[in-house]
Write an enzyme that holds these catalytic residues in place. Structure first.
Site, mmCIF file in Angstrom:
data_model
loop_
_atom_site.group_PDB
_atom_site.id
_atom_site.type_symbol
_atom_site.label_atom_id
_atom_site.label_comp_id
_atom_site.label_asym_id
_atom_site.label_seq_id
_atom_site.Cartn_x
_atom_site.Cartn_y
_atom_site.Cartn_z
ATOM 1 N N LYS A 18 0.832 -1.211 0.000
ATOM 2 C CA LYS A 18 0.000 0.000 0.000
ATOM 3 C C LYS A 18 0.861 1.253 0.000
ATOM 4 O O LYS A 18 2.030 1.231 0.402
ATOM 5 C CB LYS A 18 -0.930 0.019 1.223
ATOM 6 C CG LYS A 18 -0.235 -0.044 2.599
ATOM 7 C CD LYS A 18 0.240 1.264 3.183
ATOM 8 C CE LYS A 18 0.949 1.078 4.519
ATOM 9 N NZ LYS A 18 1.696 2.242 4.978
ATOM 10 N N ASP A 164 -2.374 -2.530 10.149
ATOM 11 C CA ASP A 164 -2.288 -2.449 8.689
ATOM 12 C C ASP A 164 -2.696 -3.747 7.989
ATOM 13 O O ASP A 164 -2.613 -3.843 6.769
ATOM 14 C CB ASP A 164 -0.841 -2.118 8.264
ATOM 15 C CG ASP A 164 -0.553 -0.626 8.335
ATOM 16 O OD1 ASP A 164 -1.498 0.158 8.539
ATOM 17 O OD2 ASP A 164 0.621 -0.257 8.187
HETATM 18 P P1 ATP Z 1 4.227 -0.688 7.987
HETATM 19 O O1 ATP Z 1 4.139 0.044 6.700
HETATM 20 O O2 ATP Z 1 3.014 -1.537 8.291
HETATM 21 O O3 ATP Z 1 4.657 0.145 9.139
HETATM 22 P P2 ATP Z 1 6.689 -1.718 7.023
HETATM 23 O O4 ATP Z 1 6.348 -1.939 5.589
HETATM 24 O O5 ATP Z 1 7.461 -0.499 7.363
HETATM 25 O O6 ATP Z 1 5.368 -1.787 7.869
HETATM 26 P P3 ATP Z 1 7.351 -4.486 7.239
HETATM 27 O O7 ATP Z 1 8.031 -4.869 5.974
HETATM 28 O O8 ATP Z 1 5.946 -4.899 7.394
HETATM 29 O O9 ATP Z 1 7.504 -2.930 7.528
HETATM 30 O O10 ATP Z 1 8.266 -5.085 8.402
HETATM 31 C C1 ATP Z 1 8.373 -4.552 9.690
HETATM 32 C C2 ATP Z 1 9.056 -5.591 10.576
HETATM 33 O O11 ATP Z 1 8.142 -6.667 10.780
HETATM 34 C C3 ATP Z 1 10.283 -6.217 9.936
HETATM 35 O O12 ATP Z 1 11.442 -5.536 10.297
HETATM 36 C C4 ATP Z 1 10.288 -7.639 10.456
HETATM 37 O O13 ATP Z 1 11.134 -7.755 11.577
HETATM 38 C C5 ATP Z 1 8.851 -7.894 10.930
HETATM 39 N N1 ATP Z 1 8.117 -8.926 10.154
HETATM 40 C C6 ATP Z 1 7.355 -9.907 10.639
HETATM 41 N N2 ATP Z 1 6.811 -10.642 9.667
HETATM 42 C C7 ATP Z 1 7.222 -10.128 8.507
HETATM 43 C C8 ATP Z 1 6.988 -10.462 7.141
HETATM 44 N N3 ATP Z 1 6.232 -11.500 6.767
HETATM 45 N N4 ATP Z 1 7.572 -9.689 6.213
HETATM 46 C C9 ATP Z 1 8.328 -8.621 6.577
HETATM 47 N N5 ATP Z 1 8.598 -8.293 7.849
HETATM 48 C C10 ATP Z 1 8.050 -9.023 8.816
#
Ligand code: ATP
Length: 330
Positions: A18, A164
């Site tokens: 997203k 999210d």
């Molecule tokens: P958001 O936009 O919801 O704040 P994000 O995109 O910044 O999230 P994600 O890629 O969702 O961040 O990852 C955040 C943390 O979640 C990662 O650093 C990791 O340690 C943990 N995590 C747990 N499960 C997953 C997964 N399936 N994929 C990625 N990260 C994961």
């Protein structure tokens, strides 16, 4: 012979990343969360999650495997630059494991599974990649186990997993309130082309919220709400007006923690993107462009300036999580 050798059933679900077109963040609440008002758009960058029956029991450890285009994703959580970002944990803390365990617990299913993630969404990039995987795992396990949960029931489980997680189940363009988990589909005409600049180094979402609170300390904050101008621009399919209304209250904090993002945003402005902003908690930066040709210009500028790890062109809105492959034998 056990049933383990006889079982070969698997379901693969694709779930989208997203972009927050507008993200308004209120004061921290008593429960530690921030009140949000946001407009999500699902984009054509997605992870695929396969949930496979092992023939064993759900009480056994769940094996998670991962393949991705990112060299640093070796599944070792300590591989991130601060130990929390940059890598995907392959243990019980992965959202895909938490998702299938939650569904099993609520539906009483006892069948063991193994899970594979095909990752394309940047990790800790502010594009809700982990949440997309959690949503995909919920839908895949529901399909594999024929647990017959309604979309509303899955959405409620998704909200328990994280703020999210419900959106990638729904997809499209939607307004999120509460912690971002209360969704209302938004009227949105047309298709939008985005150029996405990713960063090899992630930003931990809690640090960005903490920095936002620090930067705004002492200020009286209004109740967050999405502006009517953006909603009107989306309804009329006016990309120029949408570009002018992109806004993110987390952007100052993301740029404070990562000053290099200012330069990335500037390159987008110089190449006449219709608008640009840090996506969610960053560090991914998203630029709205006129069309595929304009996307090539913006990409070339970003690549020449060497401000991004990877530059991708995507479109939005796209639909939410859906089954793309189902396999059953035995
Ligand atoms: P958001 O936009 O919801 O704040 P994000 O995109 O910044 O999230 P994600 O890629 O969702 O961040 O990852 C955040 C943390 O979640 C990662 O650093 C990791 O340690 C943990 N995590 C747990 N499960 C997953 C997964 N399936 N994929 C990625 N990260 C994961």
């Amino acid at each position: 012979m056990t049933s383990r050798a006889l079982t070969s059933r698997a379901v693969t679900v694709r779930a989208p990343a997203k972009i927050n077109l507008e993200l308004r963040v209120g004061a921290p609440r008593a429960d530690g969360f921030h009140e949000l008002a946001t407009v999500f758009q699902a984009i054509s960058l997605a992870d695929d999650v396969t949930v496979r029956a092992t023939g064993g029991s759900i009480d056994e450890p769940i094996q998670v495997t991962l393949d991705s285009d990112f060299a640093h994703l070796d599944g070792d959580p300590s591989a991130g630059d601060d130990g929390r970002t940059g890598a995907v944990p392959l243990d019980e803390t992965n959202l895909v494991v938490r998702a299938v365990r939650l569904l099993a617990e609520r539906t009483g299913v006892g069948e063991g599974v193994a899970i594979h993630i095909r990752k394309r969404i940047p990790v800790a990039g502010g594009m809700a990649g982990g949440s997309a995987d959690g949503a995909a795992a919920l839908l895949a396990a529901d399909q594999l186990w024929h647990s017959g949960s309604s979309r509303d029931q899955l959405r409620a489980l998704a909200a328990e997993l994280g703020s999210d997680v419900p959106f990638p189940l729904l997809g499209g363009t939607a307004v999120g309130t509460g912690r971002g988990e209360q969704l209302t589909p938004a009227l949105c005409r047309g298709s939008y082309t985005w150029v996405i600049a990713t960063s090899g180094r992630g930003l931990a979402t809690p640090s960005v919220f903490a920095e936002t609170d620090r930067l705004r300390a002492g200020r009286v904050l209004p109740v967050p709400r999405v502006g009517p101008e953006l909603m009107a621009a989306l309804r009329s399919g006016n990309a120029v007006a949408v570009g002018a209304r992109l806004a993110n209250d987390l952007q100052p904090a993301a740029c404070s923690l990562r000053p290099d993002l200012e330069r990335t945003l500037e390159v987008g402005r110089e190449s006449e993107a219709l608008g640009g902003l840090v996506s969610g908690s960053g560090p991914t930066v998203a630029f709205l462009v006129r069309d595929a040709e304009h996307a090539l210009d913006v990409r070339a500028a970003l690549e020449a300036a060497e401000v991004a790890d990877q530059v991708i062109t995507v479109t939005g809105p796209v639909h939410g999580a859906r089954v793309i492959e189902e396999f059953a034998r035995g």
